[in-house]
Write a protein that holds these residues in place. Structure first.
Motif, PDB file in Angstrom:
ATOM      1  N   VAL A 133       0.124  -2.316  -6.571  1.00  0.00           N
ATOM      2  CA  VAL A 133      -0.553  -1.921  -5.338  1.00  0.00           C
ATOM      3  C   VAL A 133       0.333  -2.157  -4.118  1.00  0.00           C
ATOM      4  CG1 VAL A 133      -2.541  -2.323  -3.831  1.00  0.00           C
ATOM      5  CG2 VAL A 133      -2.829  -2.337  -6.321  1.00  0.00           C
ATOM      6  N   THR A 134       0.510  -1.106  -3.340  1.00  0.00           N
ATOM      7  CA  THR A 134       1.243  -1.202  -2.071  1.00  0.00           C
ATOM      8  C   THR A 134       0.444  -0.590  -0.924  1.00  0.00           C
ATOM      9  OG1 THR A 134       2.403   0.880  -2.532  1.00  0.00           O
ATOM     10  CG2 THR A 134       3.504  -1.164  -3.182  1.00  0.00           C
ATOM     11  N   GLU A 135      -0.784  -0.132  -1.212  1.00  0.00           N
ATOM     12  CA  GLU A 135      -1.670   0.445  -0.201  1.00  0.00           C
ATOM     13  C   GLU A 135      -3.001  -0.300  -0.290  1.00  0.00           C
ATOM     14  OE1 GLU A 135      -0.239   2.746   1.607  1.00  0.00           O
ATOM     15  OE2 GLU A 135       0.865   4.190   0.382  1.00  0.00           O
ATOM     16  N   TRP A 136      -3.317  -1.074   0.746  1.00  0.00           N
ATOM     17  CA  TRP A 136      -4.490  -1.947   0.731  1.00  0.00           C
ATOM     18  C   TRP A 136      -5.504  -1.417   1.730  1.00  0.00           C
ATOM     19  CZ3 TRP A 136      -4.027  -5.745  -2.941  1.00  0.00           C
ATOM     20  CH2 TRP A 136      -2.732  -6.001  -3.408  1.00  0.00           C
ATOM     21  N   ALA A 189       0.254 -11.509   3.882  1.00  0.00           N
ATOM     22  CA  ALA A 189       1.164 -11.679   2.749  1.00  0.00           C
ATOM     23  C   ALA A 189       1.124 -10.519   1.754  1.00  0.00           C
ATOM     24  CB  ALA A 189       0.839 -12.977   2.011  1.00  0.00           C
ATOM     25  N   LEU A 190       0.139  -9.644   1.862  1.00  0.00           N
ATOM     26  CA  LEU A 190       0.050  -8.525   0.926  1.00  0.00           C
ATOM     27  C   LEU A 190       1.242  -7.591   1.102  1.00  0.00           C
ATOM     28  CD1 LEU A 190      -3.736  -7.628   1.292  1.00  0.00           C
ATOM     29  CD2 LEU A 190      -2.663  -8.817  -0.644  1.00  0.00           C
ATOM     30  N   PRO A 191       1.851  -7.156   0.015  1.00  0.00           N
ATOM     31  CA  PRO A 191       3.011  -6.265   0.116  1.00  0.00           C
ATOM     32  C   PRO A 191       2.587  -4.824   0.392  1.00  0.00           C
ATOM     33  CG  PRO A 191       2.513  -6.664  -2.187  1.00  0.00           C
ATOM     34  CD  PRO A 191       1.563  -7.526  -1.394  1.00  0.00           C
ATOM     35  N   ILE A 209      -3.947 -13.075  -5.485  1.00  0.00           N
ATOM     36  CA  ILE A 209      -3.102 -11.928  -5.790  1.00  0.00           C
ATOM     37  C   ILE A 209      -1.645 -12.202  -5.412  1.00  0.00           C
ATOM     38  CG2 ILE A 209      -2.578  -9.545  -5.098  1.00  0.00           C
ATOM     39  CD1 ILE A 209      -5.594  -9.084  -4.895  1.00  0.00           C
ATOM     40  N   VAL A 210      -1.446 -12.829  -4.259  1.00  0.00           N
ATOM     41  CA  VAL A 210      -0.075 -13.013  -3.744  1.00  0.00           C
ATOM     42  C   VAL A 210       0.507 -14.375  -4.097  1.00  0.00           C
ATOM     43  CG1 VAL A 210      -0.422 -11.387  -1.873  1.00  0.00           C
ATOM     44  CG2 VAL A 210      -0.909 -13.800  -1.486  1.00  0.00           C
TER      45      VAL A 210
END
Length: 235
Positions: free
Chosen positions: A16-19, A110-112, A233-234
């Protein structure tokens, strides 16, 4: 504990790279009770518009919400109201009810990849709410009811419009929502889906039908603590 309710295996979100986050009762917990102010404003709007008593106005408000996705959509279709007037009046509320959430802020930061707010409300409301939470600066953009051409979730074409506007890769996206029906389209598109629920679901909900389908196969994960879920998740 249901497997869906457990803290996630980070590998489930490695792609996942789109949150994508809903706003009300998702980024802030339902017990914050901010939306109750909007709810009362909408009842008052319907009451004045249609010259009804409180109970009759609330009945119409909730009927339109259930049938059309938002009260606004129902009022536009059946009474031709000015959506800008409605949005301005129902979002004239006290945002001090929303408190900063440092843990959530750190987790979202922190989410990528890219982060979006996708709301059936309007952008000013989303900005004020996210600013009060302390998370506004972590989002790349807000997709609101105006950007959706006033067609609310759960309409599938609204998700398509969101994806197209921002060039979101659906196979790399995750959607966080508090309403099960609003996760049907994301799941069908191949997005990972996360349902946000309050701690005491049966006690606090006065619109139980809102959570019909909460155990459906279109929901990949369930959590009552968004910050803890994202931190896992991170981690």
């Amino acid at each position: 504990m249901s497997p869906k309710s457990a803290l996630p295996d980070p590998s489930a979100f490695a792609h996942v790279t789109e949150w994508v986050f809903d706003l009300d009762n998702t980024l802030y917990p339902r017990h914050t009770d901010l939306f109750s102010q909007i709810d009362k404003k909408m009842t008052a709007y319907v009451r004045e518009l249609l010259d009804l008593d409180h109970d009759a106005a609330r009945g119409i408000q909730k009927k339109y919400y259930r049938e059309h996705g938002t009260t606004l959509q129902g009022l536009m279709l059946h009474h031709g109201i000015d959506p800008n007037d409605f949005l301005e009046k129902v979002h004239d509320i006290d945002y001090s009810w929303v408190k900063p959430d440092p843990a959530l802020s750190d987790a979202i930061k922190a989410l990528p990849g890219r982060k979006f707010i996708f709301t059936n409300g309007d952008t000013p409301h989303a900005e004020r709410t996210a600013r009060a939470l302390g998370v506004l600066d972590h989002f790349d953009d807000i997709f609101d009811i105006v950007a959706a051409d006033l067609k609310p979730k759960p309409a599938p074409e609204t998700y398509d419009r969101f994806l197209a506007k921002h060039g979101v890769h659906k196979e790399k996206a995750a959607m966080f929502e508090d309403l099960p029906r609003n996760l049907l389209a994301p799941h069908a598109l191949g997005m990972r889906t996360v349902l946000i629920v309050p701690n005491n679901l049966d006690v606090v909900l006065d619109e139980v039908w809102e959570h019909e389908g909460k155990d459906g196969g279109h929901i990949d994960h369930v959590t009552d603590d968004l910050a803890a879920f994202l931190t896992r998740i991170v981690s």
